[in-house]
Design an enzyme around this catalytic site. Structure first.
Site, PDB file in Angstrom:
ATOM      1  N   GLY B  41     -65.770 -45.352 -12.964  1.00 31.16           N
ATOM      2  CA  GLY B  41     -64.214 -45.449 -13.228  1.00 31.16           C
ATOM      3  C   GLY B  41     -63.696 -46.324 -12.681  1.00 31.16           C
ATOM      4  O   GLY B  41     -64.131 -46.640 -11.540  1.00 31.16           O
ATOM      5  N   GLY B  43     -59.925 -46.895 -12.275  1.00 31.50           N
ATOM      6  CA  GLY B  43     -58.585 -46.533 -12.252  1.00 31.50           C
ATOM      7  C   GLY B  43     -58.129 -47.293 -10.987  1.00 31.50           C
ATOM      8  O   GLY B  43     -58.763 -47.896 -10.142  1.00 31.50           O
ATOM      9  N   LEU B  44     -56.948 -46.573 -10.236  1.00 26.64           N
ATOM     10  CA  LEU B  44     -56.624 -47.070  -8.844  1.00 26.64           C
ATOM     11  C   LEU B  44     -57.656 -46.556  -7.904  1.00 26.64           C
ATOM     12  O   LEU B  44     -57.678 -47.294  -6.991  1.00 26.64           O
ATOM     13  CB  LEU B  44     -55.283 -46.440  -8.495  1.00 26.64           C
ATOM     14  CG  LEU B  44     -54.096 -46.912  -9.281  1.00 26.64           C
ATOM     15  CD1 LEU B  44     -52.923 -46.295  -8.920  1.00 26.64           C
ATOM     16  CD2 LEU B  44     -53.844 -48.412  -9.020  1.00 26.64           C
ATOM     17  N   GLY B  46     -61.010 -45.798  -8.141  1.00 23.87           N
ATOM     18  CA  GLY B  46     -62.314 -46.539  -8.327  1.00 23.87           C
ATOM     19  C   GLY B  46     -62.245 -48.038  -8.161  1.00 23.87           C
ATOM     20  O   GLY B  46     -63.003 -48.787  -7.717  1.00 23.87           O
ATOM     21  N   ARG B 338     -42.013 -30.584  -9.812  1.00 21.39           N
ATOM     22  CA  ARG B 338     -42.465 -30.593 -11.218  1.00 21.39           C
ATOM     23  C   ARG B 338     -42.674 -29.071 -11.609  1.00 21.39           C
ATOM     24  O   ARG B 338     -42.128 -28.549 -12.788  1.00 21.39           O
ATOM     25  CB  ARG B 338     -43.541 -31.351 -11.425  1.00 21.39           C
ATOM     26  CG  ARG B 338     -43.241 -32.567 -11.117  1.00 21.39           C
ATOM     27  CD  ARG B 338     -44.382 -33.580 -11.250  1.00 21.39           C
ATOM     28  NE  ARG B 338     -43.866 -34.866 -11.142  1.00 21.39           N
ATOM     29  CZ  ARG B 338     -44.768 -36.130 -11.258  1.00 21.39           C
ATOM     30  NH1 ARG B 338     -46.092 -36.016 -11.388  1.00 21.39           N
ATOM     31  NH2 ARG B 338     -44.367 -37.366 -11.292  1.00 21.39           N
TER      32      ARG B 338
END
Lengths: 249, 671
Positions: B41, B43-44, B46, B338
């Site tokens: 991975g 993304g931020l 990994g 949220r």
């Protein structure tokens, strides 16, 4: 609406490939273009045929994975969007839609509508970075004020999603808008100055090596770019390159 | 010693991380080049981990299913990243960010991990600026901040509405530098299909080359999983189409405990569904709640008229509108966390006040903000007695500058101009707080197997605050894992390269190949999506925003049923030795069909309402908080960590008791 699709099918890189006709019906105008492709693929799977391979991921216009040349235009007949953001309301009942992969020597077809964009990766690896290690000891983020105008302009250049529409739209298959955007982002920021000379030289050299064509200022790339990257970035890259050619080291 | 040792260092919370770093084992630079690390991975989490580990000198092998690390779904994060810089001088501090995160997570996260996260947050901003990330700045050239839900300070840094993109491109550029130096071996269009353990330690993976279909063996001294969350278990979510839980689920089946699967975030501001063909849902950044006001009609007859298209929202007078968040939560108003905002929207829509044809939408209105900004601009520009039109024009320009790309995105999807008519929004699955259980070192229950970013469970408890996902991904990858993994690898300096021609690799590769062969030869009658959509419907209806015992038991039985049908009836066209997207999906959905059942089981066991997990049986019955979620700290202040035992229904629960020494456990009130 009911549509006829003419789609490029190609088994693999060695296969010659051809256009194949398909029919889809009951397409809602609220569907995205790729949801229409999902409908087609579901139809193909159910009838025992192989679905059409196409690249896609985020489906919100930011990952840059989706491509498709639709009726001769990169990302289809709308402006400022990627294919996943194209909606079927742009078409009408009875239309015939032609769907092809990006066409460029540097982007060979992998399968059907999927192309290999690793040339972009190698260009970025040639210099699309600032050489700073992770340490936790970098100076405070506010220690270098950057004018809002420069920061905003750098952001506009950095908005490039690396989809390749610029290359696909260019009659010369030039990647200058893509490279110009990255060079510009760093050229506009103080952090990018130290390596500016090497960066532009190396990235341009790699771009040439990959077999992308030259820019002849037609501007098709700018028109089709989903993120509104402007030709100014190409001009800036050329200035940077010229500047670099005058510097000895 | 219990199997669930969180390994939190001793000492005061403020000193834990510093003391820990001073005492861990280090690997000397000459030895690092003899150690391999696999990062799955990019993304931020990994991406930042791969780049940093390579900079340190380790040999990194990174894997991404996309054609480039730059396409990981972190790229879609819009609003911003939190950091306790206190640049605004509004009273922010490490402690306050820590406190807000623990409170926002409804007291179900691990204190020491969260404190460390808050502590390294400001380094992240420094690091990203040094990399050339073009954060928004004010006219003085300094960094600008905005505020997000659930907090009372402005600590969110942003780059237009594309913060995730810019941060990911920062990581990506750092990775590119290491790829060019040969320190990262990048495997694009590869999917990890299982982990290989040797003598109990993670020593490699089996991956499929998605272009050729070839099954490959890769070995390393440690394996890092950074593959994001499992939101696509709902079929419809704000995740990317390819986002999946396969890596996380496969390591779970090989011994990594899976924690708090029922803690899933339903994001309040997404574009509502338009039809059955829908393939994904699009998020509208929470940052919009800074300026947008959420409302529904106050009268049922008006709502009905709007649903039937007889009335336009702009025609409704101010007193006929119900700004229900401002009404119910005066202190936080439209900026409640949220989970609270999502449930409040569902409550109004369930009561019949929804504002589109499906009745599942509420308004997010910018008219007041446009007017407010317009008046300020008129003053700045010295326009006396500006006309209403001039104010609107000036105000719209400011709103465009702040949220232009989001407004454009909305208009392209919905075909309505949000400057002129309020946006319609509805909650959608967005983020999973649950994930693979990790200790303070971010190591799973399998030695040498790490899990970072959204894929792990540790920092957000039962609800994540806005702009904290980017912070956690980068904290784990840039500043935490590179230290903690060294402590483990210090024992491996003499191990040498791990061979892949061993029986352990043979066995796992065979399992992987058998499964692929099964799919290709199954000759079923139904597509993978058919099953995925059915699973998604059960999850949304019975394990969605509001859950009860009966529904959860039904969900478990129904998911099991769908899973059994899937294995009999699934149809995968094409062959194994080529690019085959249907085959990729089949493997992922098979895992979701197991994960979904464990998810429901976890929700069933947790008989309390906390954060994103709302049990209808557990609400406040009277007092000021009447009708609000009721947490039960006496019985449920623990992390549920599930051990795989075959069928998801047979999973065994292990509890990590949560201790709150630095924060008093309190009812979470946003009134």
């Amino acid at each position: 609406m009911n549509l006829t699709l003419k789609i490029w099918r190609q088994k693999g890189p060695q296969d010659k490939g051809k256009m194949v006709d398909y029919k889809v019906s009951d397409i809602s105008e609220h569907m995205s273009f790729l949801e229409m492709m999902d409908v087609l693929n579901e139809q193909l799977v159910n009838s025992g045929e192989e679905p059409v391979a196409f690249d896609h991921d985020c489906r919100e216009g930011i990952c840059g994975m989706c491509s498709l040349h639709i009726n001769g235009e990169a990302h289809g007949p709308d402006r400022g969007i990627t294919t996943c953001q194209l909606h079927m309301r742009m078409f009408k009942d009875g239309d015939t839609i032609t769907i092809e992969p990006w066409r460029a020597k540097a982007f060979p077809v992998i399968k059907d509508l999927v192309v290999d964009r690793s040339a972009f990766e190698r260009i970025q690896q040639a210099g699309g970075y600032i050489s700073v290690n992770t340490s936790g000891n970098t100076q405070d983020a506010n220690s270098i004020p950057i004018s809002k105008h420069a920061a905003d302009e750098a952001m506009d250049a950095a908005a490039c999603i690396g989809c390749g529409a610029c290359v696909a739209s260019c009659k010369n298959s030039s990647a200058m808008l893509f490279v110009g955007a990255k060079v510009s982002q760093f050229a506009l920021l103080p952090q990018g100055q130290v390596e500016a000379t090497d960066r532009v030289k190396n990235m341009v050299a790699q771009m040439d090596l990959e077999g992308f064509g030259n820019c002849t200022n037609t501007g098709a790339c700018e028109v089709e770019c989903p993120k509104g990257i402007t030709l100014e970035n190409i001009a800036r890259m050329n200035r940077e390159l010229f500047k670099a050619s005058l510097i000895k080291f | 010693m219990s199997v669930l040792d969180s390994k939190v260092p001793e000492g005061p919370i403020k000193d834990k991380w510093t003391n820990y770093k001073d005492k861990i084992n280090l690997v000397n630079p000459a030895n690092k080049r003899h150690i391999d690390i696999i990062v799955v991975g990019t993304g931020l989490a990994g991406g930042s981990a791969a780049a940093t580990l390579a900079e340190l000198g380790y040999n990194v092998k990174a894997f991404a299913y996309q054609d480039s690390p730059r396409r990981a779904h972190s790229i879609a994060a819009q609003g911003g990243i939190n950091a306790a810089k206190n640049y605004m001088g509004d009273g922010d501090s490490t402690y306050r960010l820590f406190y807000d995160t623990v409170k926002g997570g409804d007291y179900r996260s691990r204190e020491a991990n969260v404190y460390r996260l808050a502590e390294v947050s400001s380094n992240i901003i420094d690091q990203c600026v040094a990399q050339g990330v073009p954060f928004a700045r004010d006219y003085g050239g300094l960094l600008d901040n905005r505020s997000f839900g659930g907090v009372l300070v402005s600590r969110t840094f942003y780059a237009k509405g594309q913060t995730g993109q810019q941060l990911l491109l920062g990581c990506y550029s750092a990775m590119n530098r290491q790829i060019a130096r040969g320190k990262i071996e990048m495997h694009n269009r590869h999917e990890m299909l299982d982990v290989v353990k040797i003598d109990g330690k993670a020593r490699g993976i089996i991956a499929r080359n998605l272009i050729t279909g070839e099954i490959e063996r890769h070995s390393a001294h440690a394996v890092v999983i950074a593959t994001g969350g499992y939101g696509n278990v709902y079929f419809l979510s704000t995740n990317a189409m390819g986002s999946n839980a396969t890596a996380a689920w496969k390591i779970h089946k090989k011994g990594a405990f899976f924690a708090n699967p029922c803690f899933t975030q339903i994001h309040p501001t997404c574009i509502p569904r338009s039809g059955d063909y829908q393939s994904k849902l699009t998020l509208m950044s929470e940052s919009l709640r800074n300026d947008g006001r959420i409302w529904v009609p106050a009268k049922l007859e008006d709502a009905k008229a709007i649903q039937e298209g007889r009335l336009k929202p702009t025609e409704l007078a101010e007193e006929d509108r119900d700004y229900y968040l401002e009404r119910r939560y005066p202190a936080f108003g439209n900026l409640v966390p949220r989970d609270v905002a999502s449930r409040a929207a569902k409550e109004r829509c369930d009561a019949g006040y929804g504002v589109n044809a499906t009745g599942e939408a509420v308004y997010l209105d910018f008219a007041a903000a446009i007017e407010r900004y317009g008046k300020v601009q008129a003053k700045i520009q010295g326009i006396s007695n500006p006309s209403k039109e001039k104010i609107t024009e000036l105000g719209e320009a400011i709103v465009e500058e702040k949220y232009g790309n989001l407004f454009q995105m909305y208009e392209k999807i919905v075909d309505e101009n949000p400057y002129k008519t309020p946006m319609m929004i509805y909650p959608a699955t967005h983020y999973t707080m649950g994930g693979v259980w990790v200790d303070y070192n971010l190591m799973t229950t399998v030695p040498g197997l790490y899990c970072i970013g959204e894929a792990n469970f540790s920092d957000h408890g039962a609800n994540r605050l806005g702009a904290s996902a980017l912070m956690q991904g980068l904290a784990d990858g840039y500043f935490v894992l590179p230290y903690t993994i060294g402590d483990y690898l210090a024992d491996d300096i003499r191990t040498g390269v791990i061979p892949t021609d061993t029986k352990e690799f043979d066995e796992v590769e065979k399992e992987v190949k058998d499964k692929i062969d099964f799919f290709i030869n199954n000759n079923g009658t139904k597509s993978v999506d058919y099953f995925h959509k059915r699973l998604g419907k059960v999850m949304w209806d019975k394990v969605g925003m509001s859950r009860n015992e009966k529904g959860l038991k039904e969900a478990m039985a129904e998911i099991k049923q769908i899973r059994e049908e899937f294995w009999k009836e699934v149809k995968v066209p094409g062959s194994a030795n080529e690019m085959n997207p249907e085959l990729e999906k089949a493997g992922r959905v098979a895992d979701f069909l197991e994960l979904g059942e464990l998810f429901a089981k976890d929700a069933l066991v947790r008989e309390e309402s906390c954060g994103g997990h709302f049990r209808e049986e557990s609400v406040e019955l009277d007092g000021e908080q009447k009708g609000e979620a009721k947490r039960n700290d006496k019985d449920f202040a623990f992390v549920s960590a599930w051990e795989y035992k075959g069928e998801p229904a047979d999973a065994v629960l292990h509890k990590e008791q949560l201790e709150f020494k630095d924060i008093e456990l309190k009812q979470r009130s946003y009134k």
